[in-house]
Write a protein that holds these residues in place. Structure first.
Motif, short mmCIF file in Angstrom:
data_model
loop_
_atom_site.label_atom_id
_atom_site.label_comp_id
_atom_site.label_asym_id
_atom_site.label_seq_id
_atom_site.Cartn_x
_atom_site.Cartn_y
_atom_site.Cartn_z
N PRO A 180 29.01 -54.90 -17.34
CA PRO A 180 28.25 -55.83 -16.50
C PRO A 180 27.56 -55.12 -15.34
O PRO A 180 28.11 -54.18 -14.75
CB PRO A 180 29.33 -56.80 -16.00
N ALA A 181 26.36 -55.57 -15.01
CA ALA A 181 25.58 -54.94 -13.94
C ALA A 181 26.34 -54.92 -12.62
O ALA A 181 26.21 -53.98 -11.82
CB ALA A 181 24.25 -55.66 -13.77
N THR B 32 22.14 -44.78 -16.08
CA THR B 32 22.26 -46.15 -15.55
C THR B 32 21.81 -47.17 -16.59
O THR B 32 22.47 -48.21 -16.79
CB THR B 32 21.45 -46.30 -14.26
N GLU B 33 20.70 -46.90 -17.24
CA GLU B 33 20.21 -47.81 -18.28
C GLU B 33 21.21 -47.93 -19.42
O GLU B 33 21.45 -49.04 -19.95
CB GLU B 33 18.86 -47.34 -18.81
N GLU B 34 21.81 -46.82 -19.81
CA GLU B 34 22.81 -46.86 -20.89
C GLU B 34 24.05 -47.63 -20.45
O GLU B 34 24.65 -48.36 -21.25
CB GLU B 34 23.18 -45.43 -21.30
N VAL C 198 22.38 -54.49 -10.20
CA VAL C 198 23.04 -53.23 -9.86
C VAL C 198 23.10 -53.09 -8.34
O VAL C 198 22.14 -53.40 -7.64
CB VAL C 198 22.27 -52.04 -10.48
N ARG D 184 18.24 -56.46 -11.17
CA ARG D 184 19.01 -56.69 -12.40
C ARG D 184 20.51 -56.77 -12.12
O ARG D 184 21.30 -56.85 -13.06
CB ARG D 184 18.70 -55.58 -13.41
N LEU E 59 24.09 -50.12 -18.37
CA LEU E 59 23.74 -51.54 -18.35
C LEU E 59 23.89 -52.18 -19.73
O LEU E 59 24.06 -53.40 -19.83
CB LEU E 59 22.31 -51.72 -17.83
N ILE F 153 28.26 -51.79 -11.70
CA ILE F 153 27.50 -50.54 -11.60
C ILE F 153 26.88 -50.44 -10.22
O ILE F 153 26.30 -51.40 -9.72
CB ILE F 153 26.40 -50.48 -12.67
N LEU G 96 16.39 -52.01 -10.30
CA LEU G 96 17.81 -52.05 -10.67
C LEU G 96 18.54 -53.11 -9.86
O LEU G 96 19.38 -53.84 -10.39
CB LEU G 96 18.45 -50.68 -10.45
#
Length: 290
Positions: free
Chosen positions: A24-25, A16-18, A46, A44, A20, A28, A41
């Motif tokens: 675009p959030a 998930t971090e990769e 998500v 941010r 982002l 995701i 998340l």
């Protein structure tokens, strides 16, 4: 919309971090058993929804609007694990996902001596039989697992275990980055990927030598007969199913099931994957934070 399951676990969170960093959030979503653990998340941007592989209705809601769903392996073995994976796949297809991705293993095989590999092979067979587009990420062996196998070698230098064989140890971080790259470039791989591994396969004696160079303790590899090692595990109270997995790891590795290395991961990352020495250095810092 890319959905990642298990996003509060080590691999799912890293993927998930990769992602982002690449999309675009708002594109995701994560499916997690406990949404409270993923509120950072949500903050941010998500989409966070509750999902459980044992609950098809919850998964259908969690996967709503998905174009791709990354199903991180449940970790449950046998028919129970296969049933959970089937539920997740069917929910993804029902929600309209164009592609399902699954975190499999480089050694997936119905004939493997290591029980998790038989589950991965059965799961891949489900995907293949579905006729739906899928990508099976043939991940290398998680390098973090070596900490358990090294046992007291961190302080004594002695690696005491049954006879083993070379393993292509690969970090969660590298595999997560590769998964995000593949998700962001939909359809880059169709079906099983090549083995996603580091550049070298190492046995426990070689890892012990690396550890010795870091700790200063002389390295010694002691081979323990299988029956004696099994008896020790029983004495420690390890459940029989976990003993079968542990012993299967040694049996499979000495048969060479985890020895393959492949350049695909390096090509995806645009750099060499992290070597085992770097993994050991990080583990040493965790054990000795001062």
């Amino acid at each position: 919309m890319i959905i990642v399951t298990g996003a509060t676990g080590k691999l799912g969170r890293a993927v998930t971090e990769e992602l982002l960093a690449r999309v675009p959030a708002g594109q995701i979503g994560v499916s997690v058993r406990d949404p409270d653990r993923a509120q950072d998340l949500a903050q941010r941007g998500v989409r966070v929804r509750q999902g459980d592989f044992a609950d098809s209705d919850a998964l259908h809601h969690a996967f709503e609007g998905a174009t791709q769903v990354l199903v991180v392996s449940s970790g449950v073995l046998g028919e129970d694990g296969l049933r959970l994976h089937r539920t997740a796949f069917e929910a993804a297809w029902s929600a309209g996902a164009r592609r399902v991705l699954y975190t499999s293993h480089m050694a997936a095989s119905a004939e493997s001596l290591f029980p998790p590999m038989r589950l991965h092979a059965a799961t891949e067979a489900l995907l293949r039989a579905s006729g739906q587009p899928y990508t099976s990420l043939r991940n290398g062996f998680y390098a973090d697992s070596a900490r358990f196998l090294l046992g007291p070698a961190w302080t004594t230098g002695e690696v005491s275990a049954p006879q083993d064989g070379p393993v292509s140890w690969t970090t969660h971080a590298d595999l997560a980055q590769a998964a995000a790259i593949i998700l962001a470039d939909e359809g880059r791989f169709d079906g099983p990927t090549p083995p996603l591994t580091a550049a070298h396969a190492l046995d426990l004696a070689q890892i012990g030598e690396l550890l010795s160079a870091l700790t200063g303790h002389p390295s010694r590899r002691t081979v323990v007969p299988d029956n004696d090692f099994r008896a020790t595990l029983v004495t420690r109270g390890m459940p029989e199913d976990r003993i079968a997995v542990t012993m299967g790891l040694f049996h499979a590795s000495r048969r060479g099931e985890f020895a393959a290395v492949d350049p695909t991961l390096a090509q995806l990352l645009g750099r060499e994957p992290q070597p085992m020495r770097v993994v050991l250095e990080a583990q040493m810092k965790e054990l000795n934070p001062a």
